[in-house]
Scaffold this motif. Structure first.
Motif, PDB file in Angstrom:
ATOM      1  N   PHE A 159      42.694-107.194  82.010  1.00  0.00           N
ATOM      2  CA  PHE A 159      43.429-106.067  81.437  1.00  0.00           C
ATOM      3  C   PHE A 159      42.598-104.792  81.456  1.00  0.00           C
ATOM      4  N   THR A 160      41.268-104.929  81.568  1.00  0.00           N
ATOM      5  CA  THR A 160      40.417-103.755  81.748  1.00  0.00           C
ATOM      6  C   THR A 160      39.120-104.181  82.399  1.00  0.00           C
ATOM      7  N   ARG A 161      38.451-103.222  83.031  1.00  0.00           N
ATOM      8  CA  ARG A 161      37.134-103.477  83.619  1.00  0.00           C
ATOM      9  C   ARG A 161      36.385-102.144  83.699  1.00  0.00           C
ATOM     10  N   PRO A 162      35.185-102.061  83.114  1.00  0.00           N
ATOM     11  CA  PRO A 162      34.423-100.805  83.200  1.00  0.00           C
ATOM     12  C   PRO A 162      33.882-100.584  84.604  1.00  0.00           C
ATOM     13  N   HIS A 163      33.607 -99.325  84.926  1.00  0.00           N
ATOM     14  CA  HIS A 163      33.058 -98.990  86.237  1.00  0.00           C
ATOM     15  C   HIS A 163      31.753 -98.210  86.066  1.00  0.00           C
ATOM     16  N   PHE A 164      30.702 -98.717  86.669  1.00  0.00           N
ATOM     17  CA  PHE A 164      29.401 -98.032  86.681  1.00  0.00           C
ATOM     18  C   PHE A 164      28.940 -97.930  88.122  1.00  0.00           C
ATOM     19  N   ASN A 165      28.783 -96.695  88.607  1.00  0.00           N
ATOM     20  CA  ASN A 165      28.385 -96.522  90.010  1.00  0.00           C
ATOM     21  C   ASN A 165      26.883 -96.731  90.181  1.00  0.00           C
ATOM     22  N   GLN A 166      26.435 -96.704  91.424  1.00  0.00           N
ATOM     23  CA  GLN A 166      25.038 -96.985  91.731  1.00  0.00           C
ATOM     24  C   GLN A 166      24.110 -95.938  91.111  1.00  0.00           C
ATOM     25  N   GLU A 167      24.567 -94.683  91.065  1.00  0.00           N
ATOM     26  CA  GLU A 167      23.744 -93.630  90.453  1.00  0.00           C
ATOM     27  C   GLU A 167      23.481 -93.936  88.984  1.00  0.00           C
ATOM     28  N   THR A 168      24.492 -94.472  88.307  1.00  0.00           N
ATOM     29  CA  THR A 168      24.323 -94.841  86.896  1.00  0.00           C
ATOM     30  C   THR A 168      23.331 -95.988  86.756  1.00  0.00           C
ATOM     31  N   ILE A 169      23.463 -96.980  87.602  1.00  0.00           N
ATOM     32  CA  ILE A 169      22.553 -98.128  87.560  1.00  0.00           C
ATOM     33  C   ILE A 169      21.116 -97.676  87.821  1.00  0.00           C
ATOM     34  N   ASP A 170      20.942 -96.786  88.792  1.00  0.00           N
ATOM     35  CA  ASP A 170      19.599 -96.256  89.099  1.00  0.00           C
ATOM     36  C   ASP A 170      19.047 -95.455  87.921  1.00  0.00           C
ATOM     37  N   ALA A 171      19.916 -94.692  87.246  1.00  0.00           N
ATOM     38  CA  ALA A 171      19.466 -93.886  86.108  1.00  0.00           C
ATOM     39  C   ALA A 171      19.027 -94.769  84.948  1.00  0.00           C
ATOM     40  N   VAL A 172      19.743 -95.881  84.732  1.00  0.00           N
ATOM     41  CA  VAL A 172      19.331 -96.831  83.691  1.00  0.00           C
ATOM     42  C   VAL A 172      17.967 -97.415  84.022  1.00  0.00           C
ATOM     43  N   ALA A 173      17.763 -97.781  85.278  1.00  0.00           N
ATOM     44  CA  ALA A 173      16.469 -98.325  85.692  1.00  0.00           C
ATOM     45  C   ALA A 173      15.354 -97.317  85.458  1.00  0.00           C
ATOM     46  N   GLU A 174      15.647 -96.044  85.714  1.00  0.00           N
ATOM     47  CA  GLU A 174      14.638 -94.990  85.501  1.00  0.00           C
ATOM     48  C   GLU A 174      14.267 -94.878  84.027  1.00  0.00           C
ATOM     49  N   VAL A 175      15.271 -94.966  83.154  1.00  0.00           N
ATOM     50  CA  VAL A 175      14.985 -94.931  81.717  1.00  0.00           C
ATOM     51  C   VAL A 175      14.142 -96.133  81.316  1.00  0.00           C
ATOM     52  N   LEU A 176      14.489 -97.299  81.811  1.00  0.00           N
ATOM     53  CA  LEU A 176      13.724 -98.501  81.482  1.00  0.00           C
ATOM     54  C   LEU A 176      12.283 -98.382  81.939  1.00  0.00           C
ATOM     55  N   ARG A 177      12.073 -97.787  83.101  1.00  0.00           N
ATOM     56  CA  ARG A 177      10.699 -97.612  83.607  1.00  0.00           C
ATOM     57  C   ARG A 177       9.933 -96.539  82.844  1.00  0.00           C
ATOM     58  N   SER A 178      10.661 -95.633  82.205  1.00  0.00           N
ATOM     59  CA  SER A 178      10.002 -94.509  81.527  1.00  0.00           C
ATOM     60  C   SER A 178       9.210 -94.952  80.299  1.00  0.00           C
ATOM     61  N   GLY A 179       9.599 -96.097  79.722  1.00  0.00           N
ATOM     62  CA  GLY A 179       8.920 -96.559  78.518  1.00  0.00           C
ATOM     63  C   GLY A 179       9.565 -96.051  77.242  1.00  0.00           C
ATOM     64  N   LEU A 199      21.971 -94.320  68.660  1.00  0.00           N
ATOM     65  CA  LEU A 199      22.268 -94.683  70.045  1.00  0.00           C
ATOM     66  C   LEU A 199      20.988 -94.604  70.864  1.00  0.00           C
ATOM     67  N   THR A 200      20.798 -95.529  71.789  1.00  0.00           N
ATOM     68  CA  THR A 200      19.576 -95.546  72.592  1.00  0.00           C
ATOM     69  C   THR A 200      19.695 -94.649  73.811  1.00  0.00           C
ATOM     70  N   ASP A 201      18.551 -94.333  74.405  1.00  0.00           N
ATOM     71  CA  ASP A 201      18.538 -93.552  75.640  1.00  0.00           C
ATOM     72  C   ASP A 201      19.176 -94.316  76.798  1.00  0.00           C
ATOM     73  N   VAL A 202      19.081 -95.648  76.764  1.00  0.00           N
ATOM     74  CA  VAL A 202      19.721 -96.451  77.815  1.00  0.00           C
ATOM     75  C   VAL A 202      21.232 -96.222  77.780  1.00  0.00           C
ATOM     76  N   ASN A 203      21.819 -96.289  76.588  1.00  0.00           N
ATOM     77  CA  ASN A 203      23.252 -96.025  76.455  1.00  0.00           C
ATOM     78  C   ASN A 203      23.584 -94.569  76.807  1.00  0.00           C
ATOM     79  N   ALA A 204      22.728 -93.654  76.352  1.00  0.00           N
ATOM     80  CA  ALA A 204      23.009 -92.231  76.549  1.00  0.00           C
ATOM     81  C   ALA A 204      23.035 -91.841  78.015  1.00  0.00           C
ATOM     82  N   VAL A 205      22.132 -92.400  78.815  1.00  0.00           N
ATOM     83  CA  VAL A 205      22.112 -92.024  80.228  1.00  0.00           C
ATOM     84  C   VAL A 205      23.347 -92.564  80.944  1.00  0.00           C
TER      85      VAL A 205
END
Length: 393
Positions: free
Chosen positions: A16-36, A240-246
């Motif tokens: 009935f629903t499915r969220p969409h996260f593009n590759q740019e979003t996934i890359d941005a999350v990874a960048e936040v995770l690497r930032s510490g 809210l965390t930076d991971v969610n915010a990005v």
């Protein structure tokens, strides 16, 4: 194996629903995770600034979820024990739970059968000397009549806390929901039009109230220099965390595309369902479609109200049959006054008869930007075929 079973194995299931996260979003999350820095930090500040810009410069603060936003809105408005808050019985139960959680009393006013939102024409008679606020809910993203809402609030000197959890991107006569009004609460949960997976925000009229909400968001804390702090209100842990915010920052960029797609799919639903009903000679069936509004609503959900009085079946069986055909559905929502907690508090389903009927008959069909055009035809044909099977002869 039957042909039907073979078809189900090769036909993709439509949730009935499915969220969409593009590759740019996934890359941005990874960048936040690497930032510490993964908890509340620079990305949260950036997201709040972007949201404030979106809402015309009004102060915005983000929170861990849309339940926290509503509870903190009540706290900011000074609502507590002995106070009453008027709201709708057709909503996710969080709407009324937060009223109870601050010690106030929810007062349920029945809904309009067409919009399925609170019937503002019935609100005035529910106002008492203890009423402190109105809390409308914009079901499926369709706002109430904002002029009437704020007219009531002004006349009776009430705060308004808009439960706009489903209405990010909706409008009222060309003005963004959240760009006008009093305290406006949004959810960014996974199924929302803009998602941070979990999260939410509050839009304020004043910087002072936004700063008070910051205290409620994080244990009542106020920093007083590099090594000093104070706590002067009872707060919680709702940041809210930076991971969610990005994620939210990237979703905000995609929102216009998401909105256009949702609107296009909704138009197809109206055409396809009506066409299938006509082809099945079921035009007399009282299947209730949503308000056909393409200027104000964000088409968060597409909901129909089943004509159960004309069917030899209950909603659960219709949902089961659709699932067997590879189609997911939802129920949004049963009337809150039917839950045991609320019955034990003295509420009765019969007090809001329209909500009682809608709550047992409403059905949410799939609607999300990643759907294919042909999915709509498949869903409409399946739904009408099931209705035809169970229609009273």
């Amino acid at each position: 194996m039957s042909n039907h079973e073979k078809t189900l194995l090769t036909t993709p299931f439509i949730p009935f629903t499915r969220p969409h996260f593009n590759q740019e979003t996934i890359d941005a999350v990874a960048e936040v995770l690497r930032s510490g820095w993964v908890t509340s930090g620079p990305k949260l500040a950036e997201f709040e600034t972007a949201l404030s810009d979106y809402f015309g410069g009004r102060p915005v603060r983000c929170f861990a979820n849309g339940t926290a936003t509503m509870k903190i809105a009540l706290q900011v408005a000074g609502i507590g024990p002995g106070d009453e808050v008027i709201t709708t019985p057709i909503s996710w139960v969080a709407t009324s739970n937060v009223i109870l959680s601050v010690g106030a009393t929810p007062v349920f006013v029945d809904i309009d059968p067409v919009t399925r939102n609170i019937d503002l024409n019935k609100v005035a008679q529910a106002i008492t000397p203890q009423t402190r606020a109105l809390m409308p809910v914009y079901l499926s993203g369709l706002p109430v009549d904002m002029d009437q809402l704020y007219g009531l609030a002004k006349t009776h000197q009430l705060r308004v806390i808009e439960d706009a959890a489903q209405a990010f991107g909706s409008q009222w006569h060309g003005q963004k929901i959240g760009g006008i009004g009093d305290l406006v609460s949004f959810s960014f949960q996974a199924n929302k039009n803009l998602s941070t997976i979990e999260g939410g925000c509050l839009v304020f009229n004043s910087v002072e109230e936004a700063k008070l909400a910051e205290k409620f968001r994080l244990q009542g804390l106020t920093r007083q220099g590099i090594d000093a702090m104070d706590v002067d209100v009872l707060g919680g842990k709702d940041n809210l965390t930076d991971v969610n915010a990005v994620i939210g920052l990237h979703q905000l960029l995609e929102l216009p595309k998401f909105q256009a797609r949702r609107g296009a799919l909704a138009r197809q639903y109206f055409d396809a369902i009506r066409s299938e009903l006509k082809a099945a000679s079921l035009e007399s069936l009282s299947l209730e479609l949503p308000v056909e509004n393409f200027s104000d609503t964000n088409w968060h959900m597409f909901q129909v109200v089943l004509p159960l009085e004309q069917l030899q079946v209950d909603r659960a069986q219709v949902m089961t049959d659709l699932k067997d055909l590879g189609i997911g559905t939802g129920v949004h929502y049963p009337a809150i006054t039917g839950f045991t907690l609320y019955k034990n508090l003295g509420y009765q389903l019969s007090d809001t008869p329209i909500a009682q009927r809608i709550g047992r008959s409403i059905l949410t069909l799939p609607l999300f930007p990643g759907m294919a055009d042909e999915d709509i035809g498949r869903i409409a044909a399946a739904l009408v075929g099931i209705l035809k099977k169970y229609a009273n002869k």
